[in-house]
Design a protein around this motif. Sequence first.
Motif, PDB file in Angstrom:
ATOM      1  N   ALA A  41      -2.714  12.132  -1.591  1.00 44.36           N
ATOM      2  CA  ALA A  41      -2.603  12.534  -2.987  1.00 44.36           C
ATOM      3  C   ALA A  41      -2.189  11.979  -2.960  1.00 44.36           C
ATOM      4  O   ALA A  41      -2.400  10.398  -4.121  1.00 44.36           O
ATOM      5  N   ALA A  42      -1.230  10.903  -1.962  1.00 43.11           N
ATOM      6  CA  ALA A  42      -0.418   9.616  -3.055  1.00 43.11           C
ATOM      7  C   ALA A  42      -0.996   8.198  -2.959  1.00 43.11           C
ATOM      8  O   ALA A  42      -1.172   7.664  -3.872  1.00 43.11           O
TER       9      ALA A  42
ATOM     10  N   PRO B 179      -6.271   1.802  -6.105  1.00 43.27           N
ATOM     11  CA  PRO B 179      -7.905   2.128  -6.703  1.00 43.27           C
ATOM     12  C   PRO B 179      -8.692   2.504  -5.856  1.00 43.27           C
ATOM     13  O   PRO B 179      -7.815   2.636  -4.365  1.00 43.27           O
ATOM     14  N   ILE B 180      -9.693   3.262  -6.200  1.00 46.46           N
ATOM     15  CA  ILE B 180      -9.986   3.692  -5.333  1.00 46.46           C
ATOM     16  C   ILE B 180     -11.021   3.136  -4.359  1.00 46.46           C
ATOM     17  O   ILE B 180     -11.187   3.339  -3.182  1.00 46.46           O
ATOM     18  N   GLY B 181     -11.275   1.639  -4.536  1.00 44.57           N
ATOM     19  CA  GLY B 181     -12.184   0.390  -4.397  1.00 44.57           C
ATOM     20  C   GLY B 181     -11.274   0.166  -3.290  1.00 44.57           C
ATOM     21  O   GLY B 181     -11.151   0.169  -1.548  1.00 44.57           O
TER      22      GLY B 181
ATOM     23  N   GLU C  84     -11.574   0.278   1.082  1.00 47.77           N
ATOM     24  CA  GLU C  84     -11.952  -0.840   1.794  1.00 47.77           C
ATOM     25  C   GLU C  84     -11.326  -0.414   3.191  1.00 47.77           C
ATOM     26  O   GLU C  84     -10.869  -0.505   4.302  1.00 47.77           O
ATOM     27  N   LEU C  85      -9.624  -0.058   2.688  1.00 43.54           N
ATOM     28  CA  LEU C  85      -8.838   0.986   3.819  1.00 43.54           C
ATOM     29  C   LEU C  85      -9.436   1.792   4.666  1.00 43.54           C
ATOM     30  O   LEU C  85      -9.132   1.364   5.717  1.00 43.54           O
ATOM     31  N   THR C  86      -9.528   2.270   4.028  1.00 39.15           N
ATOM     32  CA  THR C  86     -10.573   3.670   4.709  1.00 39.15           C
ATOM     33  C   THR C  86     -11.354   3.147   5.814  1.00 39.15           C
ATOM     34  O   THR C  86     -11.566   3.588   7.287  1.00 39.15           O
TER      35      THR C  86
ATOM     36  N   TRP D 118     -10.739  -7.649   1.959  1.00 38.84           N
ATOM     37  CA  TRP D 118      -9.389  -6.810   2.485  1.00 38.84           C
ATOM     38  C   TRP D 118      -8.205  -6.599   0.940  1.00 38.84           C
ATOM     39  O   TRP D 118      -9.091  -7.510   0.334  1.00 38.84           O
ATOM     40  N   PRO D 119      -7.683  -5.539   0.647  1.00 38.89           N
ATOM     41  CA  PRO D 119      -6.757  -5.506  -0.859  1.00 38.89           C
ATOM     42  C   PRO D 119      -6.110  -6.873  -1.023  1.00 38.89           C
ATOM     43  O   PRO D 119      -5.773  -7.338   0.037  1.00 38.89           O
TER      44      PRO D 119
END
Length: 122
Positions: free
Chosen positions: A43-44, A50-52, A56-58, A112-113
């Motif tokens: 949730a945090a 941001p969802i993008g 990407e991290l997922t 990469w973020p």
Amino acid sequence: MLGVTRVWFSMSRDGLLPQWFAKTHPTRHVPTRVTWIVGFASAAIAAFLPIGEAAELTNIGILLAFVVVCAAVIVLRHRQPDLPRTFRTPWMPVVPAVGIVLSIWLITFLQWPGRGSPSGSR
């Protein structure tokens, strides 16, 4: 979320993480402590990223986990070749090595973020 809670629970039950995480609900027999922790963390992340970037991290995390699993298969089959296995790996170690190479290759195409899009990949 369900997968990570079960892995976390199993690792704590096997002694790889503190036993505190292996506690289950008395009547439902589910790992409630781990479920709450993962739920709040998810949730945090969803609230502050941001969802993008979260996606990407997922993707990066899942591909890196697959790299670790493929490497572990190679190492364990090499170190303990006579240990009974519940599954077979065809063309050992070629298939896990290809899995490692392709996963790392896919990671290079992810954004990469904070860095923007890699040159030439999109």
